[in-house]
Motif scaffolding. Structure first.
Motif, PDB file in Angstrom:
ATOM      1  N   ALA A 197       0.833  -1.203   0.000  1.00 27.47           N
ATOM      2  CA  ALA A 197       0.000   0.000   0.000  1.00 27.47           C
ATOM      3  C   ALA A 197       0.867   1.253   0.000  1.00 27.47           C
ATOM      4  CB  ALA A 197      -0.923  -0.007   1.212  1.00 27.47           C
ATOM      5  N   TRP A 198       1.971   1.226   0.767  1.00 26.35           N
ATOM      6  CA  TRP A 198       2.853   2.382   0.826  1.00 26.35           C
ATOM      7  C   TRP A 198       3.545   2.624  -0.518  1.00 26.35           C
ATOM      8  CZ3 TRP A 198       8.469   2.749   1.681  1.00 26.35           C
ATOM      9  CH2 TRP A 198       8.867   4.033   2.004  1.00 26.35           C
ATOM     10  N   LEU A 199       3.880   1.520  -1.235  1.00 30.64           N
ATOM     11  CA  LEU A 199       4.548   1.643  -2.537  1.00 30.64           C
ATOM     12  C   LEU A 199       3.563   1.721  -3.701  1.00 30.64           C
ATOM     13  CD1 LEU A 199       7.443  -0.889  -1.926  1.00 30.64           C
ATOM     14  CD2 LEU A 199       7.609   1.600  -2.030  1.00 30.64           C
ATOM     15  N   ALA A 200       2.283   1.616  -3.416  1.00 32.58           N
ATOM     16  CA  ALA A 200       1.193   1.763  -4.381  1.00 32.58           C
ATOM     17  C   ALA A 200       0.927   0.528  -5.230  1.00 32.58           C
ATOM     18  CB  ALA A 200       1.395   2.981  -5.283  1.00 32.58           C
ATOM     19  N   SER A 201       1.703  -0.542  -5.116  1.00 33.40           N
ATOM     20  CA  SER A 201       1.388  -1.769  -5.861  1.00 33.40           C
ATOM     21  C   SER A 201       2.200  -2.944  -5.327  1.00 33.40           C
ATOM     22  CB  SER A 201       1.665  -1.600  -7.358  1.00 33.40           C
ATOM     23  OG  SER A 201       3.054  -1.619  -7.612  1.00 33.40           O
ATOM     24  N   TYR A 202       1.661  -4.132  -5.560  1.00 40.67           N
ATOM     25  CA  TYR A 202       2.386  -5.336  -5.171  1.00 40.67           C
ATOM     26  C   TYR A 202       3.602  -5.563  -6.074  1.00 40.67           C
ATOM     27  CZ  TYR A 202      -0.943  -6.863  -1.678  1.00 40.67           C
ATOM     28  OH  TYR A 202      -1.693  -6.958  -0.541  1.00 40.67           O
ATOM     29  N   THR A 203       3.526  -5.096  -7.308  1.00 40.00           N
ATOM     30  CA  THR A 203       4.667  -5.225  -8.217  1.00 40.00           C
ATOM     31  C   THR A 203       5.859  -4.412  -7.708  1.00 40.00           C
ATOM     32  OG1 THR A 203       3.161  -5.533 -10.072  1.00 40.00           O
ATOM     33  CG2 THR A 203       5.424  -4.954 -10.609  1.00 40.00           C
ATOM     34  N   ALA A 204       5.593  -3.183  -7.311  1.00 41.14           N
ATOM     35  CA  ALA A 204       6.665  -2.338  -6.767  1.00 41.14           C
ATOM     36  C   ALA A 204       7.231  -2.956  -5.495  1.00 41.14           C
ATOM     37  CB  ALA A 204       6.141  -0.930  -6.489  1.00 41.14           C
ATOM     38  N   MET A 205       6.351  -3.524  -4.662  1.00 41.40           N
ATOM     39  CA  MET A 205       6.826  -4.177  -3.447  1.00 41.40           C
ATOM     40  C   MET A 205       7.728  -5.354  -3.797  1.00 41.40           C
ATOM     41  SD  MET A 205       4.831  -6.320  -0.498  1.00 41.40           S
ATOM     42  CE  MET A 205       4.604  -7.666  -1.636  1.00 41.40           C
ATOM     43  N   GLY A 206       7.337  -6.145  -4.787  1.00 43.07           N
ATOM     44  CA  GLY A 206       8.156  -7.282  -5.199  1.00 43.07           C
ATOM     45  C   GLY A 206       9.537  -6.863  -5.678  1.00 43.07           C
ATOM     46  N   PHE A 207       9.579  -5.796  -6.480  1.00 40.44           N
ATOM     47  CA  PHE A 207      10.875  -5.301  -6.964  1.00 40.44           C
ATOM     48  C   PHE A 207      11.728  -4.762  -5.818  1.00 40.44           C
ATOM     49  CE2 PHE A 207       8.791  -4.665 -11.285  1.00 40.44           C
ATOM     50  CZ  PHE A 207       9.406  -5.771 -11.837  1.00 40.44           C
ATOM     51  N   ASP A 208      11.111  -4.047  -4.903  1.00 38.36           N
ATOM     52  CA  ASP A 208      11.866  -3.498  -3.773  1.00 38.36           C
ATOM     53  C   ASP A 208      12.385  -4.595  -2.852  1.00 38.36           C
ATOM     54  OD1 ASP A 208      11.542  -0.987  -4.744  1.00 38.36           O
ATOM     55  OD2 ASP A 208      10.090  -0.333  -3.235  1.00 38.36           O
ATOM     56  N   VAL A 209      11.575  -5.601  -2.601  1.00 35.01           N
ATOM     57  CA  VAL A 209      12.022  -6.713  -1.755  1.00 35.01           C
ATOM     58  C   VAL A 209      13.135  -7.493  -2.455  1.00 35.01           C
ATOM     59  CG1 VAL A 209      11.292  -8.898  -0.717  1.00 35.01           C
ATOM     60  CG2 VAL A 209       9.883  -6.869  -0.456  1.00 35.01           C
ATOM     61  N   ALA A 210      13.023  -7.678  -3.774  1.00 37.73           N
ATOM     62  CA  ALA A 210      14.087  -8.358  -4.519  1.00 37.73           C
ATOM     63  C   ALA A 210      15.384  -7.549  -4.487  1.00 37.73           C
ATOM     64  CB  ALA A 210      13.648  -8.599  -5.958  1.00 37.73           C
ATOM     65  N   ALA A 211      15.278  -6.234  -4.600  1.00 38.81           N
ATOM     66  CA  ALA A 211      16.469  -5.380  -4.529  1.00 38.81           C
ATOM     67  C   ALA A 211      17.100  -5.447  -3.140  1.00 38.81           C
ATOM     68  CB  ALA A 211      16.104  -3.935  -4.877  1.00 38.81           C
ATOM     69  N   ALA A 212      16.280  -5.460  -2.103  1.00 38.36           N
ATOM     70  CA  ALA A 212      16.810  -5.564  -0.735  1.00 38.36           C
ATOM     71  C   ALA A 212      17.502  -6.909  -0.522  1.00 38.36           C
ATOM     72  CB  ALA A 212      15.692  -5.370   0.278  1.00 38.36           C
ATOM     73  N   ALA A 213      16.918  -7.980  -1.064  1.00 41.18           N
ATOM     74  CA  ALA A 213      17.539  -9.305  -0.936  1.00 41.18           C
ATOM     75  C   ALA A 213      18.857  -9.359  -1.698  1.00 41.18           C
ATOM     76  CB  ALA A 213      16.592 -10.380  -1.442  1.00 41.18           C
ATOM     77  N   GLY A 214      18.900  -8.753  -2.880  1.00 43.53           N
ATOM     78  CA  GLY A 214      20.146  -8.704  -3.648  1.00 43.53           C
ATOM     79  C   GLY A 214      21.223  -7.916  -2.927  1.00 43.53           C
ATOM     80  N   LEU A 215      20.840  -6.794  -2.326  1.00 44.35           N
ATOM     81  CA  LEU A 215      21.800  -6.000  -1.562  1.00 44.35           C
ATOM     82  C   LEU A 215      22.319  -6.786  -0.364  1.00 44.35           C
ATOM     83  CD1 LEU A 215      23.233  -3.294  -1.103  1.00 44.35           C
ATOM     84  CD2 LEU A 215      21.209  -2.564   0.188  1.00 44.35           C
ATOM     85  N   ALA A 216      21.432  -7.506   0.314  1.00 45.59           N
ATOM     86  CA  ALA A 216      21.857  -8.328   1.452  1.00 45.59           C
ATOM     87  C   ALA A 216      22.824  -9.421   1.003  1.00 45.59           C
ATOM     88  CB  ALA A 216      20.646  -8.944   2.136  1.00 45.59           C
ATOM     89  N   ALA A 217      22.579 -10.006  -0.169  1.00 46.26           N
ATOM     90  CA  ALA A 217      23.486 -11.038  -0.694  1.00 46.26           C
ATOM     91  C   ALA A 217      24.857 -10.449  -1.016  1.00 46.26           C
ATOM     92  CB  ALA A 217      22.878 -11.689  -1.932  1.00 46.26           C
ATOM     93  N   LEU A 218      24.888  -9.255  -1.580  1.00 45.32           N
ATOM     94  CA  LEU A 218      26.166  -8.605  -1.882  1.00 45.32           C
ATOM     95  C   LEU A 218      26.937  -8.274  -0.601  1.00 45.32           C
ATOM     96  CD1 LEU A 218      25.141  -6.179  -4.771  1.00 45.32           C
ATOM     97  CD2 LEU A 218      26.544  -8.258  -4.927  1.00 45.32           C
ATOM     98  N   ILE A 219      26.233  -7.806   0.405  1.00 47.07           N
ATOM     99  CA  ILE A 219      26.889  -7.505   1.681  1.00 47.07           C
ATOM    100  C   ILE A 219      27.446  -8.776   2.310  1.00 47.07           C
ATOM    101  CG2 ILE A 219      26.469  -6.716   4.053  1.00 47.07           C
ATOM    102  CD1 ILE A 219      24.486  -4.666   2.799  1.00 47.07           C
ATOM    103  N   ALA A 220      26.669  -9.870   2.256  1.00 45.45           N
ATOM    104  CA  ALA A 220      27.140 -11.146   2.807  1.00 45.45           C
ATOM    105  C   ALA A 220      28.365 -11.644   2.049  1.00 45.45           C
ATOM    106  CB  ALA A 220      26.023 -12.183   2.754  1.00 45.45           C
ATOM    107  N   ALA A 221      28.344 -11.539   0.725  1.00 47.02           N
ATOM    108  CA  ALA A 221      29.485 -11.985  -0.068  1.00 47.02           C
ATOM    109  C   ALA A 221      30.723 -11.127   0.224  1.00 47.02           C
ATOM    110  CB  ALA A 221      29.146 -11.925  -1.557  1.00 47.02           C
ATOM    111  N   ALA A 222      30.526  -9.833   0.381  1.00 46.09           N
ATOM    112  CA  ALA A 222      31.652  -8.944   0.687  1.00 46.09           C
ATOM    113  C   ALA A 222      32.234  -9.237   2.071  1.00 46.09           C
ATOM    114  CB  ALA A 222      31.213  -7.486   0.602  1.00 46.09           C
ATOM    115  N   SER A 223      31.395  -9.638   3.000  1.00 51.27           N
ATOM    116  CA  SER A 223      31.904  -9.932   4.338  1.00 51.27           C
ATOM    117  C   SER A 223      32.709 -11.222   4.365  1.00 51.27           C
ATOM    118  CB  SER A 223      30.760 -10.007   5.351  1.00 51.27           C
ATOM    119  OG  SER A 223      30.002 -11.180   5.151  1.00 51.27           O
ATOM    120  N   LEU A 224      32.477 -12.114   3.411  1.00 54.59           N
ATOM    121  CA  LEU A 224      33.226 -13.363   3.335  1.00 54.59           C
ATOM    122  C   LEU A 224      34.500 -13.235   2.510  1.00 54.59           C
ATOM    123  CD1 LEU A 224      30.333 -15.914   2.780  1.00 54.59           C
ATOM    124  CD2 LEU A 224      31.597 -15.481   4.884  1.00 54.59           C
TER     125      LEU A 224
END
Length: 86
Positions: free
Chosen positions: A37-64
């Motif tokens: 609702a805050w992002l105005a669509s479920y599609t936008a939410m899906g893209f934002d959650v995917a981007a957050a997961a990708g960023l978390a994966a990059l941070i995890a890889a960098a820490s290793l």
């Protein structure tokens, strides 16, 4: 694990790791629609959650990146039993 952390500390250790997962699991059914609702669509939410997961994966890889190959965190010698001389 009991051999490394002790039987009296095993429950506290389990609670430490389980508590955040339990809280997120409980809040997720309400957080998803609120975020959509805050992002105005479920599609936008899906893209934002995917981007957050990708960023978390990059941070995890960098820490290793700085660790030596074949070593695991918290275990002397990198062996599953915690013994370095066997």
């Amino acid at each position: 694990m009991a051999g490394r952390w002790g039987m009296s500390n095993l429950g506290a250790l389990q609670e430490t790791f389980a508590s955040p997962l339990t809280a997120v699991t409980a809040l997720a059914p309400a957080a998803g629609p609120l975020l959509a609702a805050w992002l105005a669509s479920y599609t936008a939410m899906g893209f934002d959650v995917a981007a957050a997961a990708g960023l978390a994966a990059l941070i995890a890889a960098a820490s290793l990146a700085g660790r030596p190959a074949g070593r695991t965190a918290g275990r002397p010698g990198g062996r599953p039993g915690g013994r370095s001389g066997e």
